[in-house]
Structures are given as structure tokens and as C-alpha cells.
Design a protein around this motif. Structure first.
Motif, short mmCIF file in Angstrom:
data_model
loop_
_atom_site.label_atom_id
_atom_site.label_comp_id
_atom_site.label_asym_id
_atom_site.label_seq_id
_atom_site.Cartn_x
_atom_site.Cartn_y
_atom_site.Cartn_z
N ILE A 1 -114.35 75.42 2.77
CA ILE A 1 -114.79 76.36 3.15
C ILE A 1 -116.47 76.04 3.04
O ILE A 1 -117.18 75.64 1.80
N THR B 1 -116.08 83.58 2.31
CA THR B 1 -115.38 82.78 1.97
C THR B 1 -113.96 83.08 1.01
O THR B 1 -112.63 82.14 0.75
N TYR B 2 -114.16 84.20 0.26
CA TYR B 2 -113.02 84.36 -0.94
C TYR B 2 -111.99 84.63 0.36
O TYR B 2 -110.75 84.37 -0.12
N ALA C 1 -110.13 81.45 1.74
CA ALA C 1 -109.88 81.27 0.62
C ALA C 1 -108.19 82.03 0.24
O ALA C 1 -107.37 81.14 0.00
N SER D 1 -108.54 76.21 -2.38
CA SER D 1 -109.40 76.04 -1.60
C SER D 1 -110.62 75.06 -2.27
O SER D 1 -111.58 75.71 -2.75
N THR E 1 -114.79 75.10 -1.75
CA THR E 1 -115.99 75.93 -1.36
C THR E 1 -117.71 75.74 -1.84
O THR E 1 -118.01 75.41 -2.65
N SER F 1 -116.70 84.49 -4.43
CA SER F 1 -115.56 82.76 -4.30
C SER F 1 -116.02 81.63 -6.00
O SER F 1 -115.30 81.77 -6.84
N ILE G 1 -109.91 78.70 -5.97
CA ILE G 1 -111.48 78.44 -5.49
C ILE G 1 -112.34 77.37 -6.41
O ILE G 1 -112.17 77.73 -7.83
N TYR H 1 -116.08 76.06 -6.41
CA TYR H 1 -116.98 76.21 -6.04
C TYR H 1 -118.04 75.30 -6.11
O TYR H 1 -118.41 74.90 -7.44
N CYS I 1 -118.09 79.82 7.12
CA CYS I 1 -118.25 81.34 6.87
C CYS I 1 -119.68 81.95 7.07
O CYS I 1 -120.10 82.66 6.51
#
Length: 403
Positions: free
Chosen positions: A12, A19-20, A23, A34, A36, A45, A51, A53, A86
């Protein structure tokens, strides 16, 4: 948190609540983590349990973006990568570069030429004309025009960039997402500031539809690879954000239905042969009883978790279609639900219509609501402190900016 081995990984791009929310949808449906990629080490995120990140300030630059996807795909050759954008710039990159991605990368988007046309608001209004969708009276202002021009509507009016991607590439101190222009002097000043910062595309001048935030609607759709609309969920916006950079962002939504409105959008998208998520901003005009379309976002909106609140998990559509190769059935919202990203106290204070306030209180009392950033179990102290601090900051923001 519980995770399960899957044949795919959500990848993502972005850093905000969008994004959150995406996810979280993937986790709810498939118990999958996910990955990100955003610009800064902040936002919902960052340091989430669901996630992984990665922050990179150059992630929205073509060379860095392509290398990031290519390297990640190489490290995970045994998996399919479901790439989701996103933000407008990320969606544009995914669409434009998808033919250069490794074979295990899936980018469920229309071709770039179509997305680029739709992301330019002035062209979107031409499509509205063709397909019978109402929109506010509009003047497309080009850089060579005189701001003293005669307008077919009066002040106050709305001003916004026709091309938001390039607009945000030229920041300046007083920059806003959307402007409410009170008079000619203000119009001349704002136009000068925008073009003075280096923006070179068109601007949209628009009749200001009367009514507060409670006249707004948001519609989220998903179109399959054959350009058939398979999901639609309409939300009644009861409150928006009012900070300069957040103006127009949704803050409170209750899901509702309007078959006629959704039918018109379905016909538009299918006629365009559109693929992927889409999101429409709409306002009810009490002067003529019509719903006026402001724009299409060629992605799910930042408020997309209101769709989950209604009983629809958006992650299932691209996964079932592209990963599991299953045909999709058309679906729409299953229940009335409340989505909000501000404290209940803020919502109760700044939502004014009696019927809307009663519905808000009812759904809160029945616990039929969700705030997407607060997920049970996703409670690392650093993240929770940041999320709570931002959540409570809305009291001051609305006191300062709400008019």
C-alpha cells in the motif's frame, strides 16, 4: 494480533488514514500483514501491529517508486503483490508503470490515459454533461485569463485546482485544498498566489452550493477488470474538516441508499470502461433538488472505512478477482452505520440538523459506529499516544476554523 499465511501481500502506498483503513480491511478479511510505503514516519500506519511501514521522502518519484516495487517483488517471488494507491500521485504511478512491474505484481487500475483525464476536474465535468450527471455552474480559468473576468454566478464562490497532483507540488504559505472566495479582491489575490508559486494548470471557479457539511454525500465504487461495477456504497456526510489543508475531508458519515444516484454513476463508469476503485464527492442543492457532482477520485477515498462500517470489506474485491480468480457479484451497503474520525463531543456540537443529530446519537448509543484508526489490539504505546493526541486536537481545530 493473529496472522495467517496467504498467497499474496498487500503493498500500500501513502501515509494517511486511507492507508491504515485499507490495511485494516485486508487484516479483517484475510489476517494478513500489509507493507506500506509513505513519505514520512508518522500517521496511523506508522508503528502499527498490522503494518510494516517504510518511510521514504522520494517514494512518489517515478524512479524510486519503480525500484521499491521491483525490489520488493524480487524478495517475495513466491507471493502475489496486491499494489494499492492511497493518493492521486500513487495511483497515477501504479497505472502508468504497471506494464513495467514484475509478473507477480497486480495493479488493479485502468490505463493511465483514462485516469489522467478523470483526475483533471475540468474534463470530468465534460463527462458529467455527456452522462447526465448534474454539477455546479463552473468556469474553467486558464493561466492566460484575466481574474477580472465576468462570471455567470456571484460571490462567494469556490476555487480549486483542476489538477490537484501538480498543485500540491508547488506549496506556499497560504495554500488551501479548496478556497471559499468572498469577493473579487480575494479572487485576484488567491489566483496570484497559486500561479506565483509555480502552478501552471487550470483552476476551477464554481458556484457555491448553499448548505453546510450536512448536504454532502460520498459514493465509493469498485469496477472489475471487465469494467462492470460490482460495489457501491453511499454515505451521508454530516461533518467535514475545516483546517486549511484538510478542508473538505470527511469527519462524520452515516451510510444511506439512493438507487437513482448510484444507477447514474454505474452507467457512467461502465460507459467509460473504468477499472478499479472510484470515489465521488456530491452535494445536494436545495435550490433545485438535485445532487451536484464535484469530482471523481480514481481510488478509494480517505474515508473508505465507512464502507466497512456498512458491512462491505473493500479488500475482498481485488483479492477475490485477481488472486482467487472468482467472479464478483454486485453488492451495496448492508446496514446503516456511523463512521467518524473526531470525538463524539465534536460531532454532537457541530452537527446542527435535528434529524441528523438524533441519528448520530442513536448510532452512538447502539454502538453502531467505528473510528478506523482505533483497532482493538493495535495498541503500541507510541502509536496510541499519537492517535489519541491527534484525536483530541479536533476540539481546538474546530473551535479555531469552523465557521
Amino acid at each position: 494480533m493473529e496472522f495467517r499465511e496467504q498467497s499474496f501481500i498487500p503493498v500500500i502506498f501513502g501515509g494517511d488514514i486511507n492507508t491504515y483503513s485499507v490495511a485494516r480491511a485486508f487484516y479483517n478479511a484475510y489476517r494478513v500483514r500489509s507493507y506500506t510505503f509513505g513519505k514520512f514516519p508518522t500517521g496511523p500506519s506508522y508503528r502499527s501491529r498490522i503494518i510494516t511501514y517504510t518511510a521514504n521522502q522520494a517514494i512518489d518519484e517515478e524512479e524510486t517508486f519503480l525500484k521499491t516495487i521491483t525490489d520488493f517483488a524480487e524478495k517475495h517471488k513466491d507471493k502475489k503483490l496486491m499494489a494499492i494507491g492511497c493518493g492521486d500521485s500513487y495511483v497515477a504511478l501504479l497505472s502508468r508503470l504497471k506494464d513495467r512491474f514484475p509478473e507477480n505484481v497486480i495493479a488493479p487500475y485502468s490505463d493511465y490515459d483514462l485516469l489522467n483525464r478523470l483526475q483533471q476536474k475540468d474534463l470530468f465535468y465534460q463527462l458529467c454533461e455527456k452522462h447526465g450527471l448534474d454539477y455546479p455552474a463552473t468556469v474553467v480559468f486558464t493561466p492566460d485569463m484575466d481574474p477580472e473576468l465576468s462570471l455567470p454566478f456571484g460571490f462567494p464562490l469556490i476555487l480549486k485546482p483542476a489538477n490537484p497532483i501538480t498543485y500540491w507540488e508547488h506549496p506556499f504559505d497560504t495554500q488551501e485544498k479548496v478556497y471559499t472566495i468572498s469577493d473579487r479582491e480575494n479572487l485576484i489575490r488567491v489566483i496570484g498566489e497559486i500561479y506565483g508559486a509555480g502552478y501552471t494548470d487550470n483552476l476551477i471557479l464554481q458556484d457555491m452550493i448553499p448548505g453546510n457539511d450536512e448536504y454532502m454525500r460520498v459514493l465509493t465504487c469498485y469496477s472489475d477488470k471487465n469494467a462492470q461495477v460490482k460495489m457501491q456504497c453511499l454515505g451521508h456526510v454530516l461533518l467535514e474538516e475545516h483546517t486549511p489543508h484538510g478542508k473538505g475531508n470527511h469527519a462524520v458519515i452515516i451510510t444511506e441508499k439512493n438507487e437513482e444516484l448510484m444507477g447514474k454513476v454505474k452507467a457512467l463508469l461502465e460507459d467509460l470502461h473504468y477499472i478499479g476503485f472510484s470515489n465521488f464527492d456530491i452535494k445536494y442543492d436545495q435550490r433545485d433538488g438535485k445532487y451536484k457532482f464535484f469530482e471523481i477520485n480514481t481510488r478509494q477515498g480517505r474515508s473508505n472505512y465507512y464502507v466497512a462500517a456498512s458491512g462491505i470489506n473493500i479488500s475482498r474485491f481485488p483479492v477475490e478477482e485477481y488472486i482467487h480468480n472468482k467472479p464478483l457479484e454486485y453488492t451495496t451497503s448492508k446496514r446503516e452505520a456511523l463512521w467518524l474520525v473526531v470525538p463524539a463531543g465534536v460531532a454532537k456540537k457541530y452537527i446542527h440538523e435535528k434529524e441528523n443529530k438524533a441519528k448520530l446519537k442513536q448510532l452512538l448509543k447502539e454502538k453502531k459506529y467505528v473510528n478506523p484508526v482505533f483497532m482493538k489490539g493495535d495498541n503500541k504505546p507510541n502509536r496510541m499516544i499519537r492517535m489519541l493526541k491527534n484525536h483530541m486536537s479536533h476540539y481546538k481545530k474546530y473551535k479555531t476554523y469552523y465557521q
